[in-house]
Design a protein around this motif. Structure first.
Motif, PDB file in Angstrom:
ATOM      1  N   LYS A   1       0.866  -1.173   0.000  1.00 20.61           N
ATOM      2  CA  LYS A   1       0.000   0.000   0.000  1.00 20.61           C
ATOM      3  C   LYS A   1       0.907   1.230   0.000  1.00 20.61           C
ATOM      4  N   ARG A   2       0.882   1.987  -1.095  1.00 23.53           N
ATOM      5  CA  ARG A   2       1.711   3.192  -1.211  1.00 23.53           C
ATOM      6  C   ARG A   2       0.830   4.413  -0.965  1.00 23.53           C
ATOM      7  N   TYR A   3       1.168   5.173   0.030  1.00 20.80           N
ATOM      8  CA  TYR A   3       0.314   6.288   0.436  1.00 20.80           C
ATOM      9  C   TYR A   3       1.102   7.555   0.774  1.00 20.80           C
ATOM     10  N   LYS A   4       2.419   7.458   0.957  1.00 19.30           N
ATOM     11  CA  LYS A   4       3.195   8.619   1.381  1.00 19.30           C
ATOM     12  C   LYS A   4       3.360   9.624   0.244  1.00 19.30           C
ATOM     13  N   VAL A   5       3.245  10.889   0.601  1.00 19.02           N
ATOM     14  CA  VAL A   5       3.463  11.986  -0.332  1.00 19.02           C
ATOM     15  C   VAL A   5       4.573  12.876   0.230  1.00 19.02           C
ATOM     16  N   ILE A   6       5.596  13.092  -0.557  1.00 21.91           N
ATOM     17  CA  ILE A   6       6.718  13.935  -0.135  1.00 21.91           C
ATOM     18  C   ILE A   6       6.504  15.350  -0.660  1.00 21.91           C
ATOM     19  N   THR A   7       6.615  16.328   0.211  1.00 23.97           N
ATOM     20  CA  THR A   7       6.557  17.733  -0.187  1.00 23.97           C
ATOM     21  C   THR A   7       7.803  18.435   0.347  1.00 23.97           C
ATOM     22  N   LEU A   8       7.939  19.713   0.045  1.00 23.60           N
ATOM     23  CA  LEU A   8       9.140  20.465   0.422  1.00 23.60           C
ATOM     24  C   LEU A   8       8.885  21.383   1.611  1.00 23.60           C
ATOM     25  N   GLN A   9       9.929  21.586   2.393  1.00 25.18           N
ATOM     26  CA  GLN A   9       9.889  22.636   3.397  1.00 25.18           C
ATOM     27  C   GLN A   9       9.597  23.972   2.703  1.00 25.18           C
ATOM     28  N   HIS A  10       8.874  24.837   3.370  1.00 24.15           N
ATOM     29  CA  HIS A  10       8.514  26.171   2.864  1.00 24.15           C
ATOM     30  C   HIS A  10       7.454  26.109   1.758  1.00 24.15           C
ATOM     31  N   SER A  11       6.874  24.940   1.525  1.00 22.75           N
ATOM     32  CA  SER A  11       5.820  24.827   0.514  1.00 22.75           C
ATOM     33  C   SER A  11       4.503  25.330   1.072  1.00 22.75           C
TER      34      SER A  11
ATOM     35  N   ASP B   1      14.019  18.699   3.001  1.00 24.83           N
ATOM     36  CA  ASP B   1      14.649  19.990   3.284  1.00 24.83           C
ATOM     37  C   ASP B   1      14.739  20.852   2.031  1.00 24.83           C
ATOM     38  N   ASP B   2      15.023  20.193   0.898  1.00 24.22           N
ATOM     39  CA  ASP B   2      15.103  20.893  -0.385  1.00 24.22           C
ATOM     40  C   ASP B   2      14.940  19.872  -1.503  1.00 24.22           C
ATOM     41  N   ILE B   3      14.967  20.338  -2.740  1.00 23.35           N
ATOM     42  CA  ILE B   3      14.715  19.468  -3.891  1.00 23.35           C
ATOM     43  C   ILE B   3      15.734  18.327  -3.985  1.00 23.35           C
ATOM     44  N   ASN B   4      16.959  18.565  -3.536  1.00 24.02           N
ATOM     45  CA  ASN B   4      18.006  17.540  -3.615  1.00 24.02           C
ATOM     46  C   ASN B   4      17.874  16.471  -2.538  1.00 24.02           C
ATOM     47  N   HIS B   5      16.999  16.700  -1.568  1.00 24.21           N
ATOM     48  CA  HIS B   5      16.822  15.767  -0.451  1.00 24.21           C
ATOM     49  C   HIS B   5      15.695  14.774  -0.715  1.00 24.21           C
ATOM     50  N   VAL B   6      14.918  15.015  -1.776  1.00 26.04           N
ATOM     51  CA  VAL B   6      13.710  14.221  -2.009  1.00 26.04           C
ATOM     52  C   VAL B   6      14.037  12.748  -2.271  1.00 26.04           C
ATOM     53  N   GLU B   7      15.001  12.487  -3.138  1.00 23.85           N
ATOM     54  CA  GLU B   7      15.300  11.100  -3.532  1.00 23.85           C
ATOM     55  C   GLU B   7      15.569  10.212  -2.327  1.00 23.85           C
ATOM     56  N   SER B   8      16.263  10.732  -1.330  1.00 27.57           N
ATOM     57  CA  SER B   8      16.629   9.930  -0.160  1.00 27.57           C
ATOM     58  C   SER B   8      15.423   9.562   0.696  1.00 27.57           C
ATOM     59  N   LEU B   9      14.302  10.258   0.511  1.00 31.73           N
ATOM     60  CA  LEU B   9      13.101   9.995   1.304  1.00 31.73           C
ATOM     61  C   LEU B   9      12.131   9.036   0.623  1.00 31.73           C
TER      62      LEU B   9
ATOM     63  N   CYS C   1       3.950   7.162  -2.809  1.00 32.37           N
ATOM     64  CA  CYS C   1       3.153   7.143  -4.040  1.00 32.37           C
ATOM     65  C   CYS C   1       3.408   8.383  -4.894  1.00 32.37           C
ATOM     66  N   ALA C   2       3.839   9.497  -4.271  1.00 35.76           N
ATOM     67  CA  ALA C   2       3.972  10.730  -5.048  1.00 35.76           C
ATOM     68  C   ALA C   2       4.886  11.731  -4.363  1.00 35.76           C
ATOM     69  N   VAL C   3       5.402  12.640  -5.185  1.00 37.98           N
ATOM     70  CA  VAL C   3       6.113  13.832  -4.719  1.00 37.98           C
ATOM     71  C   VAL C   3       5.342  15.039  -5.250  1.00 37.98           C
ATOM     72  N   MET C   4       5.013  15.986  -4.361  1.00 35.03           N
ATOM     73  CA  MET C   4       4.265  17.172  -4.766  1.00 35.03           C
ATOM     74  C   MET C   4       5.106  18.419  -4.497  1.00 35.03           C
ATOM     75  N   ILE C   5       5.341  19.212  -5.556  1.00 29.42           N
ATOM     76  CA  ILE C   5       6.174  20.400  -5.418  1.00 29.42           C
ATOM     77  C   ILE C   5       5.578  21.578  -6.183  1.00 29.42           C
TER      78      ILE C   5
ATOM     79  N   LEU D   1      15.124  14.993 -10.669  1.00 30.27           N
ATOM     80  CA  LEU D   1      14.130  14.360  -9.805  1.00 30.27           C
ATOM     81  C   LEU D   1      13.022  13.721 -10.636  1.00 30.27           C
ATOM     82  N   ALA D   2      12.537  14.423 -11.662  1.00 24.29           N
ATOM     83  CA  ALA D   2      11.474  13.881 -12.510  1.00 24.29           C
ATOM     84  C   ALA D   2      11.901  12.551 -13.136  1.00 24.29           C
TER      85      ALA D   2
END
Length: 394
Positions: free
Chosen positions: A126-136, A168-176, A182-186, A206-207
């Motif tokens: 079950k994939r449910y996590k969504v990654i977003t950015l700090q300051h978004s 923390d920033d766009i370069n930190h997304v991959e590690s999370l 299921c998704a990354v929202m930026i 990242l894309a």
């Protein structure tokens, strides 16, 4: 004005720190208050009035539609909605379908629902996590507040939905990214986060990574979309192909509308999502006319000429006041100037209104400028003349 203030105080919940002004009419990038004072509007209703105030073409289209039908509900076919969807998809250049709601927050809620249903269908886990950015910033519903990567907004209203992770920033997304993502929202240009554009190469990297992991890329274009950055979508400017895009603000030219569009055309079935008002005759008709106006400006090159003139004027203004501003940021007609301190920024915004020009704050230290895309050279000149007076008086 006093009667409106009294009624507001008595009957309206105090969720806004309102400026002491009541606007009663407008004309393109000009506003007039209840006392007849004229202002140049460098805010356009927070990027909403994309084709200016009281645009005759939009008004005529709305009035013509109102004389026939305003609303029937989404239980039936709605011709302006279908036409608006066609215009949006064709302008985007992506092979997508649209769902219509009433706001940016609703569009982002729809995007999250699409992503989570995709995670349910496609993954063994079950994939449910969504990654977003700090300051978004993604909205003010319970879910979109939690999706917003600003901790000060996560108060009072909990418990919040689980499954949001902040990079923390766009370069930190991959590690999370993990087996439950299921998704990354930026946002490609963070609006409330200080008119901060993301690095183009980092976004493209990242894309590509997300495609390889079968994780969806959601681009929140609520503020950047509908030619605000010079292209129809900031995604076009960044040369990426998202899985989901959200739009609102400038699409209706002042009429509430929100859209989530996706390449995953069959992810929703009848009953999975809905809206009573979304994409009705009124809002969809407004969107169609706004799209026609801005498509024409883009094709004729007049949009880019306006952007260039505004940018040149902003650069001159910035260069003349380096003692106040530390940097110039933004893309297209989504602009900002970093101010040396918050107290100075507050004075600029207050004094600007007194001098007859409307500007905004973004984050703690950014003066934000979001003019109508139809703003004229004369309106631009008048606005910056007023801002120069403001800075001279500080």
């Amino acid at each position: 004005m006093s009667n409106t203030k009294d009624l507001d105080k008595k009957y309206v919940l105090p969720t806004y720190a309102r400026a002491d002004v009541e606007f009663v009419s407008g004309d393109n990038a000009k506003l007039y208050d209840a006392n007849g004072k004229r202002y140049i509007d460098f805010a356009s209703g927070i990027a909403v009035c994309s084709v200016g105030h009281a645009n005759k073409r939009v008004n005529d289209a709305i009035c013509n539609q109102l004389s026939k039908l305003t609303h029937t509900s989404n239980l039936y076919y709605i011709a302006p909605q279908a036409k608006a969807a066609q215009k949006i998809v064709e302008a985007s250049g992506y092979d997508m379908k649209c769902f219509f709601g009433n706001s940016g927050a609703e569009a982002n809620e729809g995007a999250i629902k699409i992503a989570r249903k995709f995670g349910e269908k496609e993954g063994e886990l079950k994939r449910y996590k969504v990654i977003t950015l700090q300051h978004s910033f993604h909205g003010r519903t319970i879910t979109t507040v939690k999706a917003t990567g600003q901790s000060y907004m996560h108060n009072y209203f909990g418990p919040y939905p689980d499954g949001f992770v902040y990079a923390d920033d766009i370069n930190h997304v991959e590690s999370l990214v993990d087996d439950h993502t299921c998704a990354v929202m930026i946002e490609l240009v963070q609006g409330e986060g200080g008119v901060q554009p993301l690095d183009r190469e980092a976004v493209q990297k990242l894309a590509k990574f997300l495609k390889s992991k079968n994780v969806l890329l959601i681009i929140d274009e609520v503020q950047t979309g509908v030619y605000r950055t010079g292209k129809f979508l900031a995604s076009n400017y960044y040369d990426i192909e998202p899985d989901i895009v959200t739009l609102a603000k400038g699409l209706g030219g002042g009429v509430p509308i929100g859209v989530v569009m996706t390449t995953h055309k069959d992810v929703f079935s009848a009953g999975d999502h809905g809206s009573t008002f979304g994409g009705n005759f009124l809002s969809a008709t407004a969107a169609c006319e706004v799209m026609d106006i801005l498509d024409e400006m883009y094709d004729e090159g007049t949009l880019q000429k306006s952007i260039d003139y505004f940018d040149d004027s902003l650069e001159k203004f910035y260069s003349a006041h380096r003692d106040i501003f530390t940097s110039k940021v933004g893309i297209g007609m989504m602009c900002g100037l970093r101010v040396k301190d918050g107290d100075t920024l507050a004075k600029i915004i207050l004094n600007a209104r007194e001098e007859g020009v409307i500007v905004l704050r973004a984050g703690r230290d950014t003066l934000r400028l979001l003019p109508a895309l139809t703003i004229t050279k004369e309106e631009i000149d008048e606005g910056f003349e007023a801002l120069n007076r403001v800075l001279s008086s500080l």
